[in-house]
Design a protein around this motif. Sequence first.
Motif, PDB file in Angstrom:
ATOM      1  N   UNK A   1      35.362  51.293  46.856  1.00 54.11           N
ATOM      2  CA  UNK A   1      36.133  50.095  46.840  1.00 54.11           C
ATOM      3  C   UNK A   1      35.541  48.963  46.461  1.00 54.11           C
ATOM      4  N   UNK A   2      34.315  48.629  46.698  1.00 51.34           N
ATOM      5  CA  UNK A   2      33.473  47.515  46.379  1.00 51.34           C
ATOM      6  C   UNK A   2      33.622  47.444  45.012  1.00 51.34           C
ATOM      7  N   UNK A   3      33.060  48.796  44.392  1.00 46.87           N
ATOM      8  CA  UNK A   3      33.233  48.921  42.912  1.00 46.87           C
ATOM      9  C   UNK A   3      34.332  48.579  42.123  1.00 46.87           C
ATOM     10  N   UNK A   4      35.433  48.833  42.807  1.00 49.04           N
ATOM     11  CA  UNK A   4      36.872  48.907  42.358  1.00 49.04           C
ATOM     12  C   UNK A   4      37.243  47.414  42.364  1.00 49.04           C
ATOM     13  N   UNK A   5      36.980  46.575  43.311  1.00 47.37           N
ATOM     14  CA  UNK A   5      37.232  45.284  43.314  1.00 47.37           C
ATOM     15  C   UNK A   5      36.491  44.591  42.411  1.00 47.37           C
ATOM     16  N   UNK A   6      35.053  44.714  42.285  1.00 44.68           N
ATOM     17  CA  UNK A   6      34.209  43.951  41.337  1.00 44.68           C
ATOM     18  C   UNK A   6      34.792  44.271  39.935  1.00 44.68           C
ATOM     19  N   UNK A   7      35.407  45.204  39.615  1.00 41.73           N
ATOM     20  CA  UNK A   7      35.962  45.539  38.224  1.00 41.73           C
ATOM     21  C   UNK A   7      36.978  44.905  37.853  1.00 41.73           C
ATOM     22  N   UNK A   8      37.755  44.134  38.504  1.00 43.66           N
ATOM     23  CA  UNK A   8      39.041  43.463  38.436  1.00 43.66           C
ATOM     24  C   UNK A   8      38.423  42.163  37.855  1.00 43.66           C
ATOM     25  N   UNK A   9      38.857  41.724  36.791  1.00 41.11           N
ATOM     26  CA  UNK A   9      38.138  40.421  36.027  1.00 41.11           C
ATOM     27  C   UNK A   9      38.416  39.119  36.730  1.00 41.11           C
ATOM     28  N   UNK A  10      37.478  38.210  36.677  1.00 42.49           N
ATOM     29  CA  UNK A  10      37.886  36.974  37.262  1.00 42.49           C
ATOM     30  C   UNK A  10      39.189  36.139  37.009  1.00 42.49           C
ATOM     31  N   UNK A  11      39.456  36.648  35.644  1.00 45.70           N
ATOM     32  CA  UNK A  11      40.782  36.044  35.135  1.00 45.70           C
ATOM     33  C   UNK A  11      41.901  36.261  36.186  1.00 45.70           C
ATOM     34  N   UNK A  12      42.006  37.547  36.633  1.00 45.33           N
ATOM     35  CA  UNK A  12      43.197  37.778  37.491  1.00 45.33           C
ATOM     36  C   UNK A  12      43.029  36.924  38.918  1.00 45.33           C
ATOM     37  N   UNK A  13      41.813  36.621  39.387  1.00 47.45           N
ATOM     38  CA  UNK A  13      42.063  35.913  40.392  1.00 47.45           C
ATOM     39  C   UNK A  13      42.524  34.199  40.014  1.00 47.45           C
ATOM     40  N   UNK A  14      41.982  33.724  38.842  1.00 51.37           N
ATOM     41  CA  UNK A  14      42.287  32.518  38.479  1.00 51.37           C
ATOM     42  C   UNK A  14      43.924  32.303  38.208  1.00 51.37           C
ATOM     43  N   UNK A  15      44.283  33.576  37.627  1.00 50.82           N
ATOM     44  CA  UNK A  15      45.976  33.453  37.555  1.00 50.82           C
ATOM     45  C   UNK A  15      46.678  33.719  38.765  1.00 50.82           C
ATOM     46  N   UNK A  16      46.047  34.305  39.556  1.00 55.95           N
ATOM     47  CA  UNK A  16      46.573  34.142  40.835  1.00 55.95           C
ATOM     48  C   UNK A  16      46.721  33.058  41.712  1.00 55.95           C
ATOM     49  N   UNK A  17      45.664  32.472  41.618  1.00 58.71           N
ATOM     50  CA  UNK A  17      45.170  30.908  42.441  1.00 58.71           C
ATOM     51  C   UNK A  17      46.356  29.716  41.466  1.00 58.71           C
ATOM     52  N   UNK A  18      46.280  30.137  40.229  1.00 61.83           N
ATOM     53  CA  UNK A  18      47.071  29.202  39.453  1.00 61.83           C
ATOM     54  C   UNK A  18      48.677  28.882  39.575  1.00 61.83           C
ATOM     55  N   UNK A  19      49.123  30.018  40.311  1.00 66.61           N
ATOM     56  CA  UNK A  19      50.556  30.095  40.660  1.00 66.61           C
ATOM     57  C   UNK A  19      50.620  29.829  42.252  1.00 66.61           C
ATOM     58  N   UNK A  20      49.856  29.356  42.943  1.00 63.62           N
ATOM     59  CA  UNK A  20      49.889  29.053  44.213  1.00 63.62           C
ATOM     60  C   UNK A  20      49.389  30.013  45.225  1.00 63.62           C
ATOM     61  N   UNK A  21      49.092  31.218  44.816  1.00 65.82           N
ATOM     62  CA  UNK A  21      48.506  32.233  45.856  1.00 65.82           C
ATOM     63  C   UNK A  21      47.289  31.556  46.728  1.00 65.82           C
TER      64      UNK A  21
END
Length: 226
Positions: free
Chosen positions: A108-128
């Motif tokens: 699970x750690x490796x799978x989460x790490x494989x998600x790009x940082x851009x996905x975090x930024x996109x989620x935070x940009x819409x107020x999540x």
Amino acid sequence: MPHWLQLMAESLPTLLWAGLKFTVPLTLLSFALGLTLGLITAVTRLFGSLPLVLIARFYVWVFRGTPLLVQLFVIFYGLPSVGILLDAFPAALIGFTLNVGAYSSEIIRAAISSVSKGQWEAAFSIGMSWRQAMLRTIIPQAGRVAVPPLSNTFISLVKDTSLAAAITVPELFQSAQRIVATTYEPLILYFEAALIYLAMSSVLAWLQERLETRFARYGGMLEASR
């Protein structure tokens, strides 16, 4: 009817009942609890404070670095020496859960790490919030990566439950051992037990393929929508 075939036919209901009563519940409970523990451990290692990260690393190090059979013996035979008495099934459940948790946490750690940082930024940009981003964006994408190795872990767990016979859990393999003790036909009974494990593993492997295909289609739909 040949003697060996008659013996297999007579013992089959007993072995199947042991599998349904002990092997299947032990597998499902251990995997569900272990997966939960693995997720908590993985998130702790990625985002936790230093003391919690060190504890999580130590747990993974111990349970990935020691044999499962030894872990079961420590829990069932060793803990009574310090006043902790457990029945066979709960001891096996704890042992398998801790073992699955350690291995699945790395997946699970490796799978989460494989998600790009851009996905975090996109989620935070819409107020999540961080929690919303994790549940709605990161974990669904990480799940596509984690499904194949986690499925393999589950299939391996089905076979590993035979080790519970060593701590007197009357699951499928120990039932075969008990019949062998009265019939003196180890080759026939152990071969039959192996066939049952093979059948269960084959069904799970088929389900794994279908699940991976579905996730691949879902991933393709996500890519097309971007």
